[in-house]
Design a protein around this motif. Structure first.
Motif, PDB file in Angstrom:
ATOM      1  N   CYS A 177      38.170  45.131  38.063  1.00  0.00           N
ATOM      2  CA  CYS A 177      38.011  45.428  36.409  1.00  0.00           C
ATOM      3  C   CYS A 177      38.987  44.997  35.830  1.00  0.00           C
ATOM      4  O   CYS A 177      39.053  44.454  34.449  1.00  0.00           O
ATOM      5  CB  CYS A 177      37.499  46.867  36.151  1.00  0.00           C
ATOM      6  SG  CYS A 177      36.631  47.137  34.682  1.00  0.00           S
ATOM      7  N   LYS A 178      40.322  45.381  36.140  1.00  0.00           N
ATOM      8  CA  LYS A 178      41.697  45.059  35.569  1.00  0.00           C
ATOM      9  C   LYS A 178      41.720  43.818  35.199  1.00  0.00           C
ATOM     10  O   LYS A 178      42.385  43.339  34.322  1.00  0.00           O
ATOM     11  CB  LYS A 178      42.626  45.688  36.226  1.00  0.00           C
ATOM     12  CG  LYS A 178      44.039  45.725  35.908  1.00  0.00           C
ATOM     13  CD  LYS A 178      44.322  46.535  34.743  1.00  0.00           C
ATOM     14  CE  LYS A 178      45.845  46.553  34.075  1.00  0.00           C
ATOM     15  NZ  LYS A 178      45.954  47.519  33.205  1.00  0.00           N
ATOM     16  N   VAL A 179      41.220  42.737  36.160  1.00  0.00           N
ATOM     17  CA  VAL A 179      41.495  41.566  36.038  1.00  0.00           C
ATOM     18  C   VAL A 179      40.455  40.889  35.414  1.00  0.00           C
ATOM     19  O   VAL A 179      40.232  39.410  35.251  1.00  0.00           O
ATOM     20  CB  VAL A 179      41.889  40.690  37.211  1.00  0.00           C
ATOM     21  CG1 VAL A 179      43.293  41.369  37.742  1.00  0.00           C
ATOM     22  CG2 VAL A 179      40.826  40.870  38.174  1.00  0.00           C
ATOM     23  N   GLY A 180      39.397  41.668  34.738  1.00  0.00           N
ATOM     24  CA  GLY A 180      38.262  40.860  33.879  1.00  0.00           C
ATOM     25  C   GLY A 180      36.974  40.246  34.953  1.00  0.00           C
ATOM     26  O   GLY A 180      36.622  39.363  34.352  1.00  0.00           O
ATOM     27  N   ARG A 181      36.732  40.948  35.828  1.00  0.00           N
ATOM     28  CA  ARG A 181      35.685  40.656  36.558  1.00  0.00           C
ATOM     29  C   ARG A 181      34.647  41.919  36.766  1.00  0.00           C
ATOM     30  O   ARG A 181      34.522  42.438  37.974  1.00  0.00           O
ATOM     31  CB  ARG A 181      36.053  40.313  37.919  1.00  0.00           C
ATOM     32  CG  ARG A 181      36.889  38.719  37.801  1.00  0.00           C
ATOM     33  CD  ARG A 181      37.839  38.500  38.778  1.00  0.00           C
ATOM     34  NE  ARG A 181      37.369  38.445  40.112  1.00  0.00           N
ATOM     35  CZ  ARG A 181      38.186  38.271  41.094  1.00  0.00           C
ATOM     36  NH1 ARG A 181      39.598  38.087  41.017  1.00  0.00           N
ATOM     37  NH2 ARG A 181      37.734  37.914  42.437  1.00  0.00           N
ATOM     38  N   PRO A 182      34.309  42.533  35.592  1.00  0.00           N
ATOM     39  CA  PRO A 182      33.610  43.845  35.654  1.00  0.00           C
ATOM     40  C   PRO A 182      32.127  43.584  36.473  1.00  0.00           C
ATOM     41  O   PRO A 182      31.921  44.808  37.235  1.00  0.00           O
ATOM     42  CB  PRO A 182      33.281  44.040  34.128  1.00  0.00           C
ATOM     43  CG  PRO A 182      33.152  42.633  33.605  1.00  0.00           C
ATOM     44  CD  PRO A 182      34.180  41.792  34.206  1.00  0.00           C
ATOM     45  N   ALA A 183      31.500  42.854  36.625  1.00  0.00           N
ATOM     46  CA  ALA A 183      30.089  42.547  37.378  1.00  0.00           C
ATOM     47  C   ALA A 183      30.515  42.756  38.734  1.00  0.00           C
ATOM     48  O   ALA A 183      29.664  43.553  39.612  1.00  0.00           O
ATOM     49  CB  ALA A 183      29.377  41.387  37.003  1.00  0.00           C
ATOM     50  N   GLU A 184      31.643  42.167  39.350  1.00  0.00           N
ATOM     51  CA  GLU A 184      31.957  42.097  40.641  1.00  0.00           C
ATOM     52  C   GLU A 184      32.553  43.530  41.239  1.00  0.00           C
ATOM     53  O   GLU A 184      32.064  44.033  42.186  1.00  0.00           O
ATOM     54  CB  GLU A 184      32.886  40.881  40.981  1.00  0.00           C
ATOM     55  CG  GLU A 184      33.324  40.840  42.310  1.00  0.00           C
ATOM     56  CD  GLU A 184      34.533  39.877  42.577  1.00  0.00           C
ATOM     57  OE1 GLU A 184      34.726  39.738  43.760  1.00  0.00           O
ATOM     58  OE2 GLU A 184      34.717  39.150  41.495  1.00  0.00           O
ATOM     59  N   ALA A 185      33.028  43.972  40.006  1.00  0.00           N
ATOM     60  CA  ALA A 185      33.756  45.461  40.180  1.00  0.00           C
ATOM     61  C   ALA A 185      32.823  46.282  40.410  1.00  0.00           C
ATOM     62  O   ALA A 185      32.899  47.238  41.205  1.00  0.00           O
ATOM     63  CB  ALA A 185      34.759  45.963  39.108  1.00  0.00           C
ATOM     64  N   ASP A 186      31.625  46.375  39.783  1.00  0.00           N
ATOM     65  CA  ASP A 186      30.650  47.274  39.784  1.00  0.00           C
ATOM     66  C   ASP A 186      29.932  47.456  41.252  1.00  0.00           C
ATOM     67  O   ASP A 186      29.783  48.626  41.569  1.00  0.00           O
ATOM     68  CB  ASP A 186      29.561  47.105  38.508  1.00  0.00           C
ATOM     69  CG  ASP A 186      28.787  48.522  38.515  1.00  0.00           C
ATOM     70  OD1 ASP A 186      29.130  49.262  37.847  1.00  0.00           O
ATOM     71  OD2 ASP A 186      27.580  48.375  38.906  1.00  0.00           O
ATOM     72  N   ALA A 187      29.942  46.537  41.908  1.00  0.00           N
ATOM     73  CA  ALA A 187      29.354  46.434  43.175  1.00  0.00           C
ATOM     74  C   ALA A 187      30.334  47.406  44.052  1.00  0.00           C
ATOM     75  O   ALA A 187      29.580  48.073  44.840  1.00  0.00           O
ATOM     76  CB  ALA A 187      29.067  45.249  43.570  1.00  0.00           C
ATOM     77  N   TYR A 188      31.459  47.519  43.827  1.00  0.00           N
ATOM     78  CA  TYR A 188      32.245  47.970  44.758  1.00  0.00           C
ATOM     79  C   TYR A 188      32.415  49.654  44.301  1.00  0.00           C
ATOM     80  O   TYR A 188      32.624  50.403  45.187  1.00  0.00           O
ATOM     81  CB  TYR A 188      33.900  47.484  44.934  1.00  0.00           C
ATOM     82  CG  TYR A 188      33.839  46.178  45.686  1.00  0.00           C
ATOM     83  CD1 TYR A 188      33.800  46.209  46.909  1.00  0.00           C
ATOM     84  CD2 TYR A 188      33.775  44.965  44.903  1.00  0.00           C
ATOM     85  CE1 TYR A 188      33.815  45.128  47.633  1.00  0.00           C
ATOM     86  CE2 TYR A 188      33.857  43.766  45.595  1.00  0.00           C
ATOM     87  CZ  TYR A 188      33.801  43.718  46.835  1.00  0.00           C
ATOM     88  OH  TYR A 188      33.928  42.640  47.716  1.00  0.00           O
ATOM     89  N   PHE A 189      32.261  49.944  42.980  1.00  0.00           N
ATOM     90  CA  PHE A 189      32.141  51.126  42.483  1.00  0.00           C
ATOM     91  C   PHE A 189      30.929  51.702  43.325  1.00  0.00           C
ATOM     92  O   PHE A 189      30.673  53.117  43.545  1.00  0.00           O
ATOM     93  CB  PHE A 189      32.133  51.347  41.020  1.00  0.00           C
ATOM     94  CG  PHE A 189      33.496  50.839  40.398  1.00  0.00           C
ATOM     95  CD1 PHE A 189      34.450  51.244  40.799  1.00  0.00           C
ATOM     96  CD2 PHE A 189      33.313  50.129  39.230  1.00  0.00           C
ATOM     97  CE1 PHE A 189      35.501  50.927  40.238  1.00  0.00           C
ATOM     98  CE2 PHE A 189      34.183  49.718  38.644  1.00  0.00           C
ATOM     99  CZ  PHE A 189      35.626  50.185  39.007  1.00  0.00           C
TER     100      PHE A 189
END
Length: 262
Positions: free
Chosen positions: A124-136
């Protein structure tokens, strides 16, 4: 973003010194249980990781890096070492190496809530929110995850970055269901509601945040903005005075000083 630190220990065991007599009942050396080389390597990795973290906390990042690299030489599969060195690389702006080690920690512990949350926060910090959400979501599927509110808060912050304020609000509310005293969740929810033009409810959550006694320049500036939008000039002025009194050197206080000059 909130990270889960796997081994953030304040103290480091002394590694040198005197030899102490064995306590009564200790088996003789030839009767002691054998420690495998793999266990010895993991213990060495743990000690060097703790040392590396200690030096990070002291601000000696070069020595910290050396200790953490040594930890990974002892045991390349020691996940906490990957986590801590990822934090170090992120701190010095080496994002490719930070991502490499966050990913390696997650690969070694694929169902671990902390490892998944940390990787999501980084993405998320580096601007990849969709990818980040899967890990959350993976983090929240860990039944043994002790701080799931961190993943909800991070997921909400990620959504807010893409202007999905409704989604962000829902995530922050879930975090507050788990921990009603979470200052991070209270502030983020107040800020999101304000950005979504709901200043009245934003005020309520910021007041709950303020009651925790953890005022920050950003929160006081938000309080001023909320009250200004609601037309309460006296309350807005009180936030400004608190900001200039408590945090006179902050960016937010300087901004108010600049606008006040003729």
């Amino acid at each position: 973003m909130r990270l889960d630190r796997h081994i953030l220990l304040a103290g480091i065991l002394a590694l040198a010194g005197c030899v102490n007599a064995a306590p009564p009942g200790t088996p003789p050396p030839d009767k002691m249980p054998k420690v495998s080389k793999a266990d010895q390597a993991t213990d060495a990795a743990r000690i060097h990781t703790e040392l590396g973290q200690h030096y990070m906390q002291e601000g000696d990042l070069q020595t910290a890096q050396a200790k953490l690299q040594r930890a990974l030489q002892f045991d390349p599969n020691y996940a906490p070492a990957h986590t801590v060195i990822a934090v170090l690389y992120q701190r010095i702006g080496d994002m490719p190496n930070a991502e490499l080690h966050y990913r390696r920690a997650q690969e070694l512990q694929p169902t671990n809530g902390g490892a998944n949350n940390n990787l999501g926060a980084f993405l998320c910090k580096v601007g990849r929110p969709a990818e980040a959400d899967a890990y959350f979501r993976k983090a929240l599927n860990d039944p043994f995850y002790q701080t799931p509110e961190f993943a909800w808060i991070n997921a909400g912050m990620c959504k807010a970055q893409t202007n999905d304020f409704s989604g962000a609000e829902a995530d922050f509310r879930k975090a507050l269901t788990l921990n009603p005293q979470s200052s991070d969740a209270l502030f983020q929810l107040a800020n999101t509601l304000y950005l979504n033009n709901d200043a009245l409810h934003a005020r309520a959550f910021l007041q709950r945040f303020d009651a925790l006694g953890q005022a920050t320049p950003v929160a006081l500036k938000l309080g001023h903005d909320i009250e200004s939008r609601l037309g309460n000039s006296e309350a807005a002025s009180n936030y400004t005075k608190r900001l200039q009194s408590k945090f006179p050197d902050s960016e937010q206080a300087h901004a108010f000083d600049a606008t006040a000059k003729p």
